[in-house]
Design an enzyme around this catalytic site. Structure first.
Site, PDB file in Angstrom:
ATOM      1  N   ASP A  65       5.940  12.773   5.226  1.00 50.84           N
ATOM      2  CA  ASP A  65       5.463  11.467   5.428  1.00 50.84           C
ATOM      3  C   ASP A  65       4.197  11.536   6.061  1.00 50.84           C
ATOM      4  OD1 ASP A  65       5.635   8.917   6.520  1.00 50.84           O
ATOM      5  OD2 ASP A  65       7.676   8.912   6.103  1.00 50.84           O
ATOM      6  N   LEU A  74      12.669   1.098  14.265  1.00 51.38           N
ATOM      7  CA  LEU A  74      13.922   1.574  15.026  1.00 51.38           C
ATOM      8  C   LEU A  74      15.095   0.788  14.491  1.00 51.38           C
ATOM      9  CD1 LEU A  74      12.324   2.184  18.671  1.00 51.38           C
ATOM     10  CD2 LEU A  74      12.502   3.498  16.733  1.00 51.38           C
ATOM     11  N   ASN A 134       6.635   2.748  -2.484  1.00 53.66           N
ATOM     12  CA  ASN A 134       5.842   1.940  -3.701  1.00 53.66           C
ATOM     13  C   ASN A 134       5.734   2.879  -4.797  1.00 53.66           C
ATOM     14  OD1 ASN A 134       3.239   4.038  -3.825  1.00 53.66           O
ATOM     15  ND2 ASN A 134       3.830   3.925  -1.627  1.00 53.66           N
ATOM     16  N   CYS A 179      10.784   6.964 -17.113  1.00 50.67           N
ATOM     17  CA  CYS A 179      11.784   6.316 -18.280  1.00 50.67           C
ATOM     18  C   CYS A 179      12.230   5.047 -17.693  1.00 50.67           C
ATOM     19  CB  CYS A 179      12.686   7.152 -18.932  1.00 50.67           C
ATOM     20  SG  CYS A 179      12.139   8.663 -19.482  1.00 50.67           S
ATOM     21  N   CYS A 193       9.420  -4.246   3.261  1.00 48.81           N
ATOM     22  CA  CYS A 193      10.586  -4.952   4.154  1.00 48.81           C
ATOM     23  C   CYS A 193       9.903  -5.858   5.380  1.00 48.81           C
ATOM     24  CB  CYS A 193      11.428  -3.862   4.822  1.00 48.81           C
ATOM     25  SG  CYS A 193      10.485  -2.606   5.906  1.00 48.81           S
TER      26      CYS A 193
END
Length: 262
Positions: A65, A74, A134, A179, A193
């Site tokens: 990450d 949090l 993404n 696919c 979000c």
């Protein structure tokens, strides 16, 4: 090799509630201890998934990450605390793992995963769990999994909905993630979000369900719980609540796993 010789007394005690399950048993617990999962994304999905996978006895993790912890994380990213704000998620996740179970091996990467480095980050894993947000990253990870011959568990969450699916596109009879979504989403065009909101507990449901499905994949051929459910997408609905399952067929023209890529 017996279970008692493969696991120390402390480990036998720690995982006793798994071992007494006939569907997992001692053989399953020993198998989990030898598995390596690459966690791509340590946010709303990766955070609760990592907690339950670490608790299940997985022996090794690669934590990938490139983001840093923000206070707004949090509400749903449960491995982080206020003191982690401003610090890298990969570093903070490794610290959480060390505090939780110092026998787990963990390596980290705080570089953004893309088509150039994806193969190197996942090639040694037994399973990749992708919780990124993404399509460009998801497709890069999927293509790398096909090339490396590594199964992929893909999970996503937003607002009151989640989805978890298992893919083995490196096998001739199974679909890959590409696919499922096709090529129309190569751009970084997912809703976020921050824009749409997310119920924190919904991320927990999707992440813990992803962890359960990961254990299924890793125990395939070892125990009765090991049903990988390749090509099955489980849609989680937090508003009803309820769940439905879709089956994804392999696309013969898929540029990720089709015959022309072999």
């Amino acid at each position: 090799m017996t279970v008692s010789s493969a696991l120390s007394p402390a480990r036998l005690d720690r995982f006793a509630r798994h071992i007494v399950l006939p569907e997992i048993g001692g053989a399953g617990q020993v198998a989990l201890a030898g598995k390596h999962i690459a966690m791509i994304g340590l946010g709303g999905i990766g955070s609760p998934a990592l907690q339950y996978l670490a608790a299940s006895g997985i022996g090794r993790f690669s934590l990938v990450d490139d983001d840093v912890v923000d206070a707004s994380n949090l509400q749903r990213q449960t491995i982080f605390s206020s003191r982690d704000v401003g610090h890298g998620k990969a570093v903070s996740a490794r610290r959480w793992l060390a505090n939780f179970d110092d026998e787990i091996d963990a390596e980290i990467s705080d570089k953004r995963i893309d088509p150039r480095n994806a193969h190197g980050l996942i090639a040694s894993a037994d399973l990749v769990l992708d919780g990124t947000d993404n399509f460009a990253t998801r497709l890069a990870v999927s293509d790398a999994c096909v090339t490396a011959g590594v199964p992929l568990l893909s999970a996503a969450v937003g607002r009151f909905q989640g989805q978890v699916g298992a893919f083995a596109g490196h096998n001739p009879d199974h679909a890959c993630y590409r696919c499922f979504v096709g090529d129309a989403f190569d751009a970084e065009d997912c809703d976020t979000c921050a824009e749409d909101g997310m119920l924190g507990a919904m991320a927990g449901w999707a992440g813990s369900f992803a962890a359960m499905q990961a254990v299924r994949v890793l125990l395939s051929g070892v125990s009765a719980f090991g049903d990988p459910q390749w090509g099955k997408i489980h849609i989680l609905d937090g508003m009803k609540p309820g769940m439905r399952t879709l089956s994804i067929a392999k696309d013969p023209a898929c540029k990720g796993c089709g015959p022309s890529t072999a």
